[in-house]
Design an enzyme around this catalytic site. Structure first.
Site, short mmCIF file in Angstrom:
data_model
loop_
_atom_site.label_atom_id
_atom_site.label_comp_id
_atom_site.label_asym_id
_atom_site.label_seq_id
_atom_site.Cartn_x
_atom_site.Cartn_y
_atom_site.Cartn_z
N GLN A 15 -9.55 12.32 -10.54
CA GLN A 15 -10.06 13.07 -9.40
C GLN A 15 -11.02 14.20 -9.79
O GLN A 15 -11.76 14.68 -8.95
CB GLN A 15 -8.88 13.64 -8.60
CG GLN A 15 -8.05 12.54 -7.96
CD GLN A 15 -6.83 13.07 -7.22
OE1 GLN A 15 -5.77 13.20 -7.80
NE2 GLN A 15 -6.97 13.38 -5.95
N ASN A 153 3.13 9.63 -11.73
CA ASN A 153 2.97 10.44 -10.53
C ASN A 153 3.36 9.65 -9.29
O ASN A 153 2.90 8.53 -9.08
CB ASN A 153 1.51 10.89 -10.39
CG ASN A 153 1.31 11.77 -9.17
OD1 ASN A 153 1.93 12.84 -9.08
ND2 ASN A 153 0.51 11.32 -8.22
N GLU A 154 4.16 10.26 -8.45
CA GLU A 154 4.60 9.64 -7.19
C GLU A 154 5.06 8.21 -7.42
O GLU A 154 4.46 7.25 -6.93
CB GLU A 154 3.52 9.79 -6.12
CG GLU A 154 3.27 11.27 -5.85
CD GLU A 154 2.40 11.59 -4.65
OE1 GLU A 154 1.61 10.74 -4.25
OE2 GLU A 154 2.53 12.72 -4.12
C1 BGC Z 1 -1.47 12.84 -5.03
C2 BGC Z 1 -2.81 13.47 -5.29
C3 BGC Z 1 -3.55 13.62 -3.97
C4 BGC Z 1 -2.73 14.55 -3.09
C5 BGC Z 1 -3.38 14.88 -1.76
C6 BGC Z 1 -0.75 13.35 -3.81
O1 BGC Z 1 -0.18 12.28 -3.16
O2 BGC Z 1 -0.67 12.94 -6.18
O3 BGC Z 1 -3.52 12.70 -6.21
O4 BGC Z 1 -4.85 14.06 -4.13
O5 BGC Z 1 -1.49 13.95 -2.81
O6 BGC Z 1 -3.48 13.80 -0.92
#
Ligand code: BGC
Length: 426
Positions: A15, A153-154
């Protein structure tokens, strides 16, 4: 982990870095009928400008920075590891330390090397061994400098996306309400799928990038990848704190919505708990609440304040989610993401103050939270939604890559200084 409470901000490599050319996202963004609003391109050139960005974070008073290591840079071709890229991330870790900033490293933040897609991506068992091999390499190279690591992540995003897609098929709604910015227009998706199949040289139905719907069974592959990565890290350096992060909503049931809210919470959290309960910490990521009645999660009320992402601006949700998680997760919690997409920085300042007050109240009541990381340090590439969504504490003019700190950076820094003052004399 540092003894003192961590207050900082987060980013993810794809990002912010720019030119992540060996990644699956790069391929998907640059197709003729891409379902991305725009390609990531040079992003905000954090790859080259990280020293000034980390300095700004530190100068503002923040003491922690969460960033990700890009697998596609480290292993651009299967089995070929790039030492120069490892050196780059080693420099980033050292830069954090020089500025008195605690680094929190994520090993996978949505993007993967393009070659992984041909191997079946995140729906085939193959990813477990491949991810572990990459993590082992990173651990061998950087293991002594890593303090706190989020593997994936997530890790619950696949099942959340599966539910959103099912909802879309069963209703006339055009927008999904998963928190991350993803395109849900079916026509766009289909055209782009065909081109993706050609670009990745596999069936369009098998382009299983990370941000794709996954069944409960397929989510177990993600869990096994996490566990294999954890083992690889601990083998090299047992002192590294290892966990993953989950995307969690604050489900608020109406009288007749309790059962459904409990089911939704189970699907976001309980389903994953058996695989993570022995981790050193859990990264809690929350952006909003959902009111749940007997028909499921409601759309925000017509008069509710909305963020640029379309969900409700509701800063109290992070405190609520921390309390809920702490009832079941036995270990330490770190808020690895919480933030607001808005063009109005005054709203962001209010959001931060209120969200942080919720975190502090939870801590005061004994919830073991050890850090708060705002998403995001910089305005950046919001996946399929492109650059239009602004979560950052620092604005970036992408024509010149000039940084302009926002008032919200000062506000978060002030909270960090106040917190630090409370340790004086200890
Ligand atoms: C993610 C990020 C994303 C943010 C805002 C999260 O789900 O880890 O990569 O930019 O939310 O949407």
């Amino acid at each position: 982990m540092d003894k003192h409470f961590l207050i900082g901000a987060a980013t993810a490599a794809h990002q912010v870095e720019g030119n992540n050319t060996c990644s699956d996202f790069w391929v998907m963004e640059n197709l003729k009928h891409s379902d991305y609003a725009e390609p990531s391109g040079t992003a905000v050139d954090h790859y080259n400008r990280y020293p000034e960005d980390i300095k700004r974070l530190s100068d503002a008073g923040l003491n922690a920075y969460r960033f990700s290591i890009e697998w596609a840079r480290i292993e651009p071709e299967e089995g070929r590891f790039d030492e120069r890229e490892i050196a780059h991330y080693r420099d980033m870790l050292r830069c954090c330390r020089e500025y008195g900033v605690t680094p929190i490293v994520t090993l996978h933040h949505f993007s993967s090397p393009a070659w992984l897609i041909r191997k079946g991506g995140w729906k085939k068992e193959y990813v477990v061994g491949a991810f572990a091999r990459y993590v082992r390499y990173v651990a061998m190279q950087l293991g002594q400098e890593l303090g706190c690591v989020c593997t994936i992540n997530e890790a619950n995003m696949g099942y959340q996306l599966q539910k959103v897609m099912a909802d879309m098929r069963n209703s006339s709604r055009k927008e999904g309400d998963v928190q991350v910015g993803v395109e849900l227009d079916m026509k766009k998706i289909l055209l782009s799928m065909i081109e993706q199949g050609i670009a990745f040289r596999c069936s369009p139905l098998r382009v299983n990038a990370y941000l794709r719907p996954r069944s409960e069974e397929q989510e177990k592959i993600v869990m096994r990848a996490h566990q294999a990565a954890k083992q690889a890290l601990k083998f090299v350096n047992p002192e590294i704190k290892v966990g993953l992060t989950l995307s969690l909503f604050d489900y608020q049931p109406t009288e007749d919505g309790r059962e459904i809210a409990a089911q939704l919470w189970h699907e976001d959290f309980g389903m994953y708990l058996p695989y993570i309960r022995d981790d050193d910490f859990l990264g809690v990521q929350n952006y909003s609440r959902k009111i749940v009645d007997k028909n499921g999660a409601r759309q925000p009320a017509p008069d509710a304040p909305l963020t640029q992402m379309g969900y409700e601006d509701y800063p109290a949700s992070i405190g609520n989610v921390l309390r809920k998680v702490a009832k079941e997760f036995p270990g330490e919690l770190i808020v690895t993401e919480n933030g607001l997409a808005t063009a109005d920085d005054k709203l962001r300042c209010e959001f931060i103050r209120e969200a942080f007050a919720g975190v502090q109240a939870a801590r005061a009541d004994g919830v073991p939270v050890s850090g708060y990381l705002y998403w995001s340090l910089l305005d950046n590439f919001e996946w399929q939604a492109g650059y239009s969504k602004t979560f950052g504490l620092i604005a970036v003019d992408r024509n010149t890559q000039t940084r302009t700190p926002k008032e919200s950076l000062r506000v978060l820094g002030e909270l960090a200084r106040t917190e630090k003052d409370s340790y004086k004399g200890e």
